[in-house]
Design a protein around this motif. Structure first.
Motif, PDB file in Angstrom:
ATOM      1  N   SER A  20      10.037  20.830 -25.983  1.00 29.97           N
ATOM      2  CA  SER A  20      10.598  22.187 -26.045  1.00 29.97           C
ATOM      3  C   SER A  20      10.502  22.872 -24.685  1.00 29.97           C
ATOM      4  O   SER A  20      11.461  23.503 -24.212  1.00 29.97           O
ATOM      5  CB  SER A  20       9.857  23.015 -27.105  1.00 29.97           C
ATOM      6  OG  SER A  20      10.007  22.471 -28.387  1.00 29.97           O
ATOM      7  N   LEU A  21       9.345  22.749 -24.045  1.00 33.13           N
ATOM      8  CA  LEU A  21       9.163  23.348 -22.713  1.00 33.13           C
ATOM      9  C   LEU A  21      10.000  22.629 -21.663  1.00 33.13           C
ATOM     10  O   LEU A  21      10.503  23.259 -20.719  1.00 33.13           O
ATOM     11  CB  LEU A  21       7.686  23.316 -22.329  1.00 33.13           C
ATOM     12  CG  LEU A  21       6.753  24.185 -23.190  1.00 33.13           C
ATOM     13  CD1 LEU A  21       5.301  23.982 -22.776  1.00 33.13           C
ATOM     14  CD2 LEU A  21       7.139  25.654 -23.083  1.00 33.13           C
ATOM     15  N   ALA A  22      10.161  21.297 -21.822  1.00 36.21           N
ATOM     16  CA  ALA A  22      11.008  20.551 -20.883  1.00 36.21           C
ATOM     17  C   ALA A  22      12.450  21.041 -20.953  1.00 36.21           C
ATOM     18  O   ALA A  22      13.120  21.186 -19.929  1.00 36.21           O
ATOM     19  CB  ALA A  22      10.941  19.055 -21.197  1.00 36.21           C
ATOM     20  N   ASN A  23      12.932  21.316 -22.161  1.00 37.41           N
ATOM     21  CA  ASN A  23      14.269  21.890 -22.309  1.00 37.41           C
ATOM     22  C   ASN A  23      14.393  23.188 -21.530  1.00 37.41           C
ATOM     23  O   ASN A  23      15.386  23.421 -20.830  1.00 37.41           O
ATOM     24  CB  ASN A  23      14.552  22.155 -23.797  1.00 37.41           C
ATOM     25  CG  ASN A  23      15.317  21.036 -24.458  1.00 37.41           C
ATOM     26  OD1 ASN A  23      16.208  20.438 -23.850  1.00 37.41           O
ATOM     27  ND2 ASN A  23      14.990  20.751 -25.696  1.00 37.41           N
ATOM     28  N   ALA A  35       8.120  28.009 -26.407  1.00 32.48           N
ATOM     29  CA  ALA A  35       6.896  28.269 -27.168  1.00 32.48           C
ATOM     30  C   ALA A  35       7.221  28.919 -28.505  1.00 32.48           C
ATOM     31  O   ALA A  35       6.612  28.602 -29.537  1.00 32.48           O
ATOM     32  CB  ALA A  35       5.960  29.159 -26.362  1.00 32.48           C
ATOM     33  N   GLY A  36       8.211  29.814 -28.501  1.00 31.81           N
ATOM     34  CA  GLY A  36       8.614  30.475 -29.738  1.00 31.81           C
ATOM     35  C   GLY A  36       9.194  29.496 -30.743  1.00 31.81           C
ATOM     36  O   GLY A  36       8.890  29.563 -31.936  1.00 31.81           O
ATOM     37  N   TYR A  37      10.022  28.575 -30.244  1.00 33.29           N
ATOM     38  CA  TYR A  37      10.590  27.572 -31.156  1.00 33.29           C
ATOM     39  C   TYR A  37       9.495  26.667 -31.703  1.00 33.29           C
ATOM     40  O   TYR A  37       9.505  26.316 -32.889  1.00 33.29           O
ATOM     41  CB  TYR A  37      11.648  26.732 -30.439  1.00 33.29           C
ATOM     42  CG  TYR A  37      12.244  25.684 -31.354  1.00 33.29           C
ATOM     43  CD1 TYR A  37      13.245  26.025 -32.255  1.00 33.29           C
ATOM     44  CD2 TYR A  37      11.774  24.371 -31.342  1.00 33.29           C
ATOM     45  CE1 TYR A  37      13.777  25.086 -33.122  1.00 33.29           C
ATOM     46  CE2 TYR A  37      12.297  23.425 -32.211  1.00 33.29           C
ATOM     47  CZ  TYR A  37      13.297  23.790 -33.095  1.00 33.29           C
ATOM     48  OH  TYR A  37      13.797  22.855 -33.960  1.00 33.29           O
ATOM     49  N   PHE A  38       8.557  26.299 -30.852  1.00 30.56           N
ATOM     50  CA  PHE A  38       7.443  25.446 -31.288  1.00 30.56           C
ATOM     51  C   PHE A  38       6.657  26.107 -32.414  1.00 30.56           C
ATOM     52  O   PHE A  38       6.369  25.478 -33.444  1.00 30.56           O
ATOM     53  CB  PHE A  38       6.529  25.141 -30.106  1.00 30.56           C
ATOM     54  CG  PHE A  38       5.206  24.559 -30.509  1.00 30.56           C
ATOM     55  CD1 PHE A  38       5.101  23.239 -30.914  1.00 30.56           C
ATOM     56  CD2 PHE A  38       4.053  25.344 -30.512  1.00 30.56           C
ATOM     57  CE1 PHE A  38       3.884  22.700 -31.315  1.00 30.56           C
ATOM     58  CE2 PHE A  38       2.834  24.822 -30.897  1.00 30.56           C
ATOM     59  CZ  PHE A  38       2.753  23.495 -31.304  1.00 30.56           C
ATOM     60  N   SER A 217      18.400  21.733 -31.420  1.00 25.61           N
ATOM     61  CA  SER A 217      18.806  21.297 -32.762  1.00 25.61           C
ATOM     62  C   SER A 217      18.377  19.878 -33.093  1.00 25.61           C
ATOM     63  O   SER A 217      18.323  19.496 -34.263  1.00 25.61           O
ATOM     64  CB  SER A 217      20.331  21.420 -32.917  1.00 25.61           C
ATOM     65  OG  SER A 217      21.009  20.599 -31.976  1.00 25.61           O
ATOM     66  N   PHE A 218      18.067  19.070 -32.079  1.00 26.71           N
ATOM     67  CA  PHE A 218      17.706  17.676 -32.339  1.00 26.71           C
ATOM     68  C   PHE A 218      16.216  17.484 -32.628  1.00 26.71           C
ATOM     69  O   PHE A 218      15.803  16.395 -33.048  1.00 26.71           O
ATOM     70  CB  PHE A 218      18.098  16.789 -31.153  1.00 26.71           C
ATOM     71  CG  PHE A 218      17.328  17.064 -29.884  1.00 26.71           C
ATOM     72  CD1 PHE A 218      16.101  16.458 -29.651  1.00 26.71           C
ATOM     73  CD2 PHE A 218      17.833  17.925 -28.919  1.00 26.71           C
ATOM     74  CE1 PHE A 218      15.383  16.707 -28.491  1.00 26.71           C
ATOM     75  CE2 PHE A 218      17.133  18.177 -27.746  1.00 26.71           C
ATOM     76  CZ  PHE A 218      15.898  17.565 -27.540  1.00 26.71           C
ATOM     77  N   MET A 219      15.401  18.490 -32.418  1.00 30.61           N
ATOM     78  CA  MET A 219      13.957  18.307 -32.479  1.00 30.61           C
ATOM     79  C   MET A 219      13.464  17.908 -33.874  1.00 30.61           C
ATOM     80  O   MET A 219      12.802  16.883 -34.051  1.00 30.61           O
ATOM     81  CB  MET A 219      13.255  19.594 -32.028  1.00 30.61           C
ATOM     82  CG  MET A 219      13.643  20.081 -30.638  1.00 30.61           C
ATOM     83  SD  MET A 219      13.025  19.028 -29.326  1.00 30.61           S
ATOM     84  CE  MET A 219      11.323  19.508 -29.303  1.00 30.61           C
TER      85      MET A 219
END
Length: 665
Positions: A20-23, A35-38, A217-219
């Motif tokens: 997520s952070l790499a994105n 971080a929010g998505y995580f 969306s792929f996570m």
């Protein structure tokens, strides 16, 4: 909970956080977004899903399976949340509902802790993490990098289906039931549950819908593909090596006449979720059979998963439903009429309710809908079947006739996925052997019923864009399961024959896997060039947006009301590159006269006629646009450089090298 479970769960969450952070790092986004998505996927999806797992009391001792099923059930709850807040008109308070559900889930899990302590083993963690990381890396390059937003580079192009799906995601942020994002004002029916997932994720996190669609969306599907496929195969197969081989066939195999890798990774627009929930549905069905658990909870769970599968991708729901039907029929033949009929009605009802409430509509009744051809029609319409038949009769001297047509169909199916088809043949032969000896195994029967049904639909139907391929792609896990299930039980067979059989299957797997690797490498390199802004213009599709185009779309997104409706003066620009769907996706506004994939041809022509009149200086066209709710007009300077809207009709509020934007007065 054992220490190993905590460690492996922490490893998974760390991987999700890092990617997520790499994105965010590669796309210039704030780390707070990653971080929010995580936190959202952990607290808003995984935690409620785990509570649901405990509520349904699913009897699975694998920790990896628990994770996969929990994420899947969390998505089901997320869709229910969306429908609740949409019905109440309180979408902006979605985060409050999500927080309340998370707190309640935490309390429920804490209360059930004593019942789950020491219950799960640590099998499957390492295997699933390997598959998850492989998919993460593949998707980072082929999805996140390849779909870089034009504002970050000089320009980019996209799959038409990628823009179609993203447009649907945006439409769901504007209300429910959704409007056709490409022809606003028209009701939109489709297997769109994956779009609801993105829309509700946007409401809870506040992350831009396009950013969620393109970069995040792929996570969760990556986690689910690995864990759910492991859950399904480990419940059917005993030998670990067969589970691994089956997972490779299911996740990393490519046919020569279908684009599996594109539809499961590069541009799934719902098929990935349908594929996942299809496997999970059949897993729950097999658990009901093996453990004879016909409790109300398990029946409700199985019906919910059928509904979810169908809502994510209708063809997958149609295919797996046959497995449920086989079980119902089996009970009836065993003279357990009440059980067979009741289960059949519930399962069929779940499918039909989802289909008629969410999917059935103008699209399913249009020229773009699924058409039944029959065998004869397939030889006239299906290009792959026609090519094989022509090659056999003209190139190899086969006599035209029924025998050659049968060979053609077999070759066609074989080419769709060599390993899965060969394994299905092994499975069906063993099923016939078991039937002859009155040793029917319902798990094998389910898989061997699903496969021919999906294959038959692939052969005898046709849909715009070759979408009949979804039927065949849907059967891949069950062909693999049937074959390896049969091989495990062929202990009385001489090892020589068994080794020959496995050698043929592994060879077919290699042929599928090598094709998959080639396509994965090509798309990953394309993504790497894209993120570096080194793409060759020849790599671009016609669905293209230059950086200046994107700046105009972004201005509209930032300076107009969210419900604003935009009319445009073009369909194609001077380079034969279409702006259809591109403008709507990046402006996140309804494009009044886009019309792509819309089925109301007369309405499309009416709107096109009004724009043509406007460009020809007809002042009444502006009045009609305003009567239709249009508030802005976009002029493509490459297409209509000399056009100027009269001051009394509209005010120019934005202009750059690509577009001029008028606010209609």
């Amino acid at each position: 909970m054992k220490k190993k479970h905590i460690i492996w769960f922490a490893v998974l969450q760390l991987a999700i956080l890092l990617f997520s952070l790499a994105n965010c790092r590669y796309h210039g986004l704030s780390p707070a977004i990653g971080a929010g998505y995580f936190l959202f996927q952990l607290i808003g999806i995984m935690l409620p899903g785990l509570a649901a797992f405990l509520f349904f009391d699913i009897k699975n001792r694998s920790g990896a399976a628990v994770i996969g099923i929990s994420y899947a059930l969390g998505l089901v709850l997320l869709i229910i949340e969306y429908l609740m807040v949409s019905a109440a008109g309180i979408q902006k308070y979605s985060w409050c509902l999500s927080f309340v559900i998370a707190v309640c889930s935490f309390i429920y899990i804490a209360k059930r802790r004593g019942r789950i302590e020491g219950r799960w083993n640590d099998s499957g963690y390492m295997l699933c993490m390997i598959f998850i990381l492989l998919i993460f890396f593949l998707d980072l390059f082929s999805v996140s990098f390849a779909n870089t937003i034009p504002g970050e580079i000089s320009g980019n192009s996209y799959y038409v289906d990628w823009l179609f799906w993203t447009g649907n995601n945006i439409s769901f942020t504007k209300g429910f039931p959704p409007q056709d994002y490409r022809l606003c004002g028209e009701i939109f029916n489709y297997h769109y549950f994956s779009s609801i997932v993105i829309a509700q994720s946007h409401f809870v996190t506040g992350i831009d819908t396009v950013v969620l669609s393109f970069y995040f969306s792929f996570m969760i599907p990556a986690v689910l593909l690995a864990t759910v496929s492991y859950t399904f195969f480990s419940s059917v197969l005993k030998k670990r090596e067969y589970v691994i081989l089956a997972m490779i066939i299911t996740l990393f195999a490519e046919g020569s006449s279908l684009t599996f890798i594109s539809h499961i990774y590069f541009c799934p627009f719902g098929f990935d979720y349908g594929y996942i929930f299809g496997m999970l549905s059949v897993y729950v069905l097999s658990e009901i059979i093996k453990k004879r658990d016909l409790s109300v909870k398990m029946i409700l769970l199985s019906a919910s998963l059928i509904s979810m599968t169908t809502g994510c991708k209708g063809p997958v729901g149609i295919v797996i439903l046959m497995g449920f039907g086989a079980v119902s029929l089996y009970y009836i033949l065993q003279k357990r009429f009440k059980k067979g009929i009741l289960l059949g009605v519930i399962w069929l009802g779940a499918f039909l309710l989802t289909y008629f409430v969410f999917i059935s509509g103008d699209v399913t009744a249009s020229e773009a809908s699924l058409k039944f051809l029959g065998i004869r029609g397939a030889f006239k319409v299906n290009p792959y079947i026609k090519k094989i038949y022509s090659s056999l009769t003209e190139g190899y001297g086969f006599a035209a006739g029924r025998v050659t047509k049968i060979i053609t169909i077999l070759l066609y199916l074989y080419n769709l996925n060599k390993a899965a088809v060969l394994l299905f043949i092994i499975g069906i032969l063993y099923l016939l052997y078991a039937w002859f000896h009155k040793q029917i195994d319902l798990c094998l029967l389910i898989c061997c019923t699903i496969c021919p049904w999906g294959m038959a639909l692939t052969i005898t139907t046709a849909q715009q864009g070759g979408s009949e391929m979804y039927f065949m792609m849907s059967v891949i896990p069950y062909g693999a399961a049937a074959g390896f299930y049969a091989i495990e039980r062929m202990r009385k067979m001489k090892y020589l024959y068994l080794n020959i059989m496995l050698s043929v299957v592994v060879t077919a797997m290699y042929m599928n896997f090598s094709s998959f690797l080639y396509n994965a490498y090509f798309k990953s390199m394309q993504g790497l060039l894209c993120i570096r802004n080194q793409q060759d213009i020849s790599d671009f599709s016609k669905y293209y947006a230059a950086k200046a185009d994107y700046e105009a779309y972004e201005w509209i997104k930032n300076h107009t009301d969210k419900e604003a409706i935009i009319a445009v003066d073009y369909l194609f620009d001077t380079n034969s590159q279409t702006q259809q769907m591109v403008a709507g996706v990046f402006s996140e506004r309804y494009i009044w006269n886009d019309g792509k994939y819309s089925v109301n041809a007369s309405e499309i022509e009416r709107r096109k006629g009004i724009i043509e009149r406007l460009l020809n200086g007809d002042d009444s066209a502006v009045i009609e646009l305003k009567e239709n709710g249009v508030t802005y007009f976009m002029q493509n300077l490459a297409v209509n450089p000399s056009f100027i809207l009269e001051k009394e009709s509209g005010t120019c509020v934005y202009e750059n090298s690509s577009f001029r934007v008028y606010k209609l007065d």
